[in-house]
Design a protein around this motif. Structure first.
Motif, short mmCIF file in Angstrom:
data_model
loop_
_atom_site.label_atom_id
_atom_site.label_comp_id
_atom_site.label_asym_id
_atom_site.label_seq_id
_atom_site.Cartn_x
_atom_site.Cartn_y
_atom_site.Cartn_z
N LEU A 12 0.85 -1.19 0.00
CA LEU A 12 0.00 0.00 0.00
C LEU A 12 0.88 1.24 0.00
O LEU A 12 1.84 1.32 0.77
CB LEU A 12 -0.89 0.01 1.24
N GLN A 13 0.55 2.20 -0.88
CA GLN A 13 1.30 3.46 -0.93
C GLN A 13 0.30 4.60 -0.93
O GLN A 13 -0.77 4.51 -1.53
CB GLN A 13 2.16 3.54 -2.18
N GLY A 14 0.68 5.69 -0.27
CA GLY A 14 -0.22 6.83 -0.22
C GLY A 14 0.48 8.07 0.24
O GLY A 14 1.70 8.11 0.42
N ASP A 15 -0.34 9.09 0.45
CA ASP A 15 0.14 10.39 0.91
C ASP A 15 -0.70 10.77 2.11
O ASP A 15 -1.89 11.07 1.96
CB ASP A 15 0.02 11.42 -0.21
N GLY A 16 -0.13 10.72 3.30
CA GLY A 16 -0.90 10.99 4.51
C GLY A 16 -1.99 9.94 4.64
O GLY A 16 -1.72 8.75 4.49
N PRO A 17 -3.24 10.35 4.88
CA PRO A 17 -4.31 9.38 5.05
C PRO A 17 -4.88 8.84 3.73
O PRO A 17 -5.71 7.96 3.74
CB PRO A 17 -5.38 10.17 5.81
N ALA A 18 -4.43 9.38 2.59
CA ALA A 18 -5.00 9.01 1.30
C ALA A 18 -4.23 7.86 0.66
O ALA A 18 -3.04 7.97 0.39
CB ALA A 18 -5.02 10.21 0.36
N PHE A 46 -5.73 4.74 -7.03
CA PHE A 46 -6.87 5.47 -6.50
C PHE A 46 -6.67 6.96 -6.78
O PHE A 46 -5.60 7.50 -6.50
CB PHE A 46 -7.02 5.24 -4.99
N GLU A 47 -7.70 7.60 -7.33
CA GLU A 47 -7.63 9.03 -7.63
C GLU A 47 -8.78 9.75 -6.93
O GLU A 47 -9.81 9.16 -6.64
CB GLU A 47 -7.73 9.27 -9.14
N ARG A 48 -8.57 11.03 -6.68
CA ARG A 48 -9.60 11.88 -6.05
C ARG A 48 -10.13 11.26 -4.76
O ARG A 48 -11.33 11.18 -4.53
CB ARG A 48 -10.73 12.18 -7.03
N VAL A 49 -9.21 10.81 -3.92
CA VAL A 49 -9.57 10.19 -2.65
C VAL A 49 -9.96 11.28 -1.66
O VAL A 49 -9.21 12.23 -1.44
CB VAL A 49 -8.39 9.37 -2.08
N GLU A 50 -11.15 11.16 -1.10
CA GLU A 50 -11.63 12.12 -0.11
C GLU A 50 -11.46 11.51 1.28
O GLU A 50 -12.06 10.48 1.57
CB GLU A 50 -13.09 12.46 -0.37
#
Length: 70
Positions: free
Chosen positions: A19-25, A43-47
């Motif tokens: 899993l890779q992300g930026d902060g909580p996204a 995953f794009e436009r993750v809210e």
């Protein structure tokens, strides 16, 4: 973050999940199967600021009756 199953039956099918992300996204999820195949999901436009009511949580995240095993 890399997750590796340790026990069968999952370990016989999945070698790892990364899993890779930026902060909580969450931005990417890569699943490497035991036979070497790899599936990448982006995953794009993750809210990340959505708040669910208790009713929404129960409806969205509870197992469905059809998923129950005998």
């Amino acid at each position: 973050m890399q997750l590796t199953p340790k026990a069968p039956p999952l370990a016989s099918f999945i070698a790892s999940v990364e899993l890779q992300g930026d902060g909580p996204a969450l931005e990417e999820m890569a699943v490497r199967e035991a036979d070497g195949d790899r599936t990448l999901t982006r995953f794009e436009r993750v809210e990340t600021d959505t708040r669910f009511t208790p009713e929404e949580i129960a409806r969205l995240f509870s197992p469905s009756p059809s998923a129950a095993r005998p």
